[in-house]
Design an enzyme around this catalytic site. Sequence first.
Site, PDB file in Angstrom:
ATOM      1  CG  ASP A  34      -0.003  -0.187   2.643  1.00  0.00           C
ATOM      2  OD1 ASP A  34       1.063  -0.251   2.735  1.00  0.00           O
ATOM      3  OD2 ASP A  34      -1.059   0.020   4.417  1.00  0.00           O
ATOM      4  CG  HIS A 238      19.114   2.798 -20.624  1.00  0.00           C
ATOM      5  ND1 HIS A 238      17.323   1.825 -21.670  1.00  0.00           N
ATOM      6  CD2 HIS A 238      19.278   3.808 -21.037  1.00  0.00           C
ATOM      7  CE1 HIS A 238      16.841   2.723 -22.090  1.00  0.00           C
ATOM      8  NE2 HIS A 238      18.166   3.628 -21.784  1.00  0.00           N
ATOM      9  CG  ASP A 255      23.064   9.234 -20.079  1.00  0.00           C
ATOM     10  OD1 ASP A 255      22.141  10.194 -19.040  1.00  0.00           O
ATOM     11  OD2 ASP A 255      22.202   8.595 -20.503  1.00  0.00           O
ATOM     12  CG  ASP A 266      19.074  12.949 -21.165  1.00  0.00           C
ATOM     13  OD1 ASP A 266      20.020  12.010 -20.602  1.00  0.00           O
ATOM     14  OD2 ASP A 266      18.712  12.721 -21.671  1.00  0.00           O
ATOM     15  CG  HIS A 345      22.304   6.038 -28.289  1.00  0.00           C
ATOM     16  ND1 HIS A 345      22.588   7.151 -28.667  1.00  0.00           N
ATOM     17  CD2 HIS A 345      23.659   5.045 -27.758  1.00  0.00           C
ATOM     18  CE1 HIS A 345      23.686   7.277 -28.102  1.00  0.00           C
ATOM     19  NE2 HIS A 345      24.010   6.057 -28.058  1.00  0.00           N
ATOM     20  CG  HIS A 349      16.092  11.742 -26.229  1.00  0.00           C
ATOM     21  ND1 HIS A 349      15.486  12.898 -25.335  1.00  0.00           N
ATOM     22  CD2 HIS A 349      16.997  10.766 -26.069  1.00  0.00           C
ATOM     23  CE1 HIS A 349      16.295  12.567 -24.529  1.00  0.00           C
ATOM     24  NE2 HIS A 349      16.747  11.999 -24.269  1.00  0.00           N
ATOM     25  CG  HIS A 356      12.992   9.450 -24.485  1.00  0.00           C
ATOM     26  ND1 HIS A 356      13.350   7.976 -24.173  1.00  0.00           N
ATOM     27  CD2 HIS A 356      14.275  10.011 -23.799  1.00  0.00           C
ATOM     28  CE1 HIS A 356      14.890   7.820 -23.815  1.00  0.00           C
ATOM     29  NE2 HIS A 356      15.612   8.866 -23.943  1.00  0.00           N
ATOM     30  CD  GLU A 379      21.068  10.757 -26.093  1.00  0.00           C
ATOM     31  OE1 GLU A 379      21.308  10.190 -25.154  1.00  0.00           O
ATOM     32  OE2 GLU A 379      20.078  10.943 -25.878  1.00  0.00           O
ATOM     33  CE1 TYR A 383      27.446   3.830 -24.999  1.00  0.00           C
ATOM     34  CE2 TYR A 383      26.800   4.418 -27.670  1.00  0.00           C
ATOM     35  CZ  TYR A 383      27.290   4.647 -26.012  1.00  0.00           C
ATOM     36  OH  TYR A 383      25.988   5.509 -25.738  1.00  0.00           O
ATOM     37  NE  ARG A 407      24.236   8.013 -23.297  1.00  0.00           N
ATOM     38  CZ  ARG A 407      24.365   6.970 -22.785  1.00  0.00           C
ATOM     39  NH1 ARG A 407      24.566   5.959 -23.735  1.00  0.00           N
ATOM     40  NH2 ARG A 407      24.253   7.085 -21.380  1.00  0.00           N
ATOM     41  CD  GLU A 409      22.017  12.808 -23.513  1.00  0.00           C
ATOM     42  OE1 GLU A 409      22.700  12.119 -22.298  1.00  0.00           O
ATOM     43  OE2 GLU A 409      20.854  12.539 -23.744  1.00  0.00           O
TER      44      GLU A 409
END
Length: 435
Positions: A34, A238, A255, A266, A345, A349, A356, A379, A383, A407, A409
């Site tokens: 709950d 991710h 990130d 971001d 990728h 975006h 996003h 970005e 990799y 990366r 970004e």
Amino acid sequence: MQAEYKARREQLMEKIGTGTAVFRSAPMAVMHNDVEYVFRQDSDFFYLTGFNEPEAVAVLAPHHEEHQFILFVQPKDPEKEVWTGYRTGVEAAKEKYGADEAYPIAELDEKLPQYLINADRIYYHLGRDRDFNQTLLTHWQRLMMGYAKRGTGPIAIESTNPILHAMRLVKSPSELEMMRKAAAISVEAHNHARHFAQPGRNEYEVQAEIEHLFRLRGAIGPAYPSIVASGANACILHYIENNRQMQDNELLLIDAGCAYGYYNADITRTFPVGKKFTPEQKALYEIVLEAQLHAIAQVQPGNPYNLFHDTAVRVLVEGLVDLGILKGEIDQLIEEEKYKPYYMHRTGHWLGLDVHDVGVYKHGENWQTLQSGHIVTVEPGLYIGSNVKPAEEQPEPHERWRGIGIRIEDDVLVTPEGQEVLTAGVPKSVEEMER
Ligand code: GLY
Ligand code: MN
Ligand code: MN
């Protein structure tokens, strides 16, 4: 702010004319048993009302004689409010939020039809709240049963998204102020994290420092689960476990961005955990940085949306060919997407109320044209996963490249003259990443 919400509603109402638009609040999400997550309003609902409570419905009925903006809300209930916190209630929904009429949510079925019956269509996006989707469809069905007798009523349900999300794509001055604040806090957190990260420290310690600063500066918290990925973890896009001890001679990819009010930043940076890049890390880093700088230069009013992505891909592929990681002719490698095992990728975006953010990227065959007030992330990354399989007819990457993930970004605003990097306060040159 109320004036701006009102202006947005009026802009939308002008477009829907003889239709009626219905918006459902976000549901309460359960963490466990709950215990619920902190409530966050649905971004469309918030954009049009500023109202941030669950169990609500907003209706826009431009053609209605008496009420054009109607809110259904949870009524005041002092006993419940002791447990669940303050509620606006029906009266204040009118006074504070400018509704022409407000009702307790329990009266929805009784009161909603009067706002739909003379509309020629219902604007509603079938969302994740299946019960409410069903409620709305049932209302529509009932109204259509009487259509033959009346000859009027909503003959279609149309998604509101194309109209509303085109509006959300262009940020207003007050939205920009929020975006700048989200960016500034996130910039400070990244700059702190870069100095804090050391060999021997744990990824979660860095995460804690970042998120501490978010909250300390008045942000709500992370805009998305923070990624603090050392070594080969950076090759997992991710990666959010953030529980590994960082080692010298590795890179750390962070990130992370905060949500300030309802607006998001971001940012990604990648830098050596210790003092210096290894030659391999540096070679790959320089390619990603060059790709990012060239891509940012293409974020300009009038340019098609995909141009900055295509630009980044070309620079990345050229770099990979120079290093011998890809072999072949540049155009063909791009055409056949041979870079995909190392860059899987897209380069960005939309960014705004959602990380996003909403808004179309393509109209059929034609890419959206960038215009002043749009905000995109830029970005690019590379990799070279420990177990990565190269594309067909491409060489296995040498062991020395493996386990490197990079990366970079930034959040970029399209301005009338070109672009402004909202997150430029975090350095990214090779020299500034070393210490
Ligand atoms: N942090 C999510 C993204 O970069 O898209
Ligand atoms: Mn990101
Ligand atoms: Mn992003």
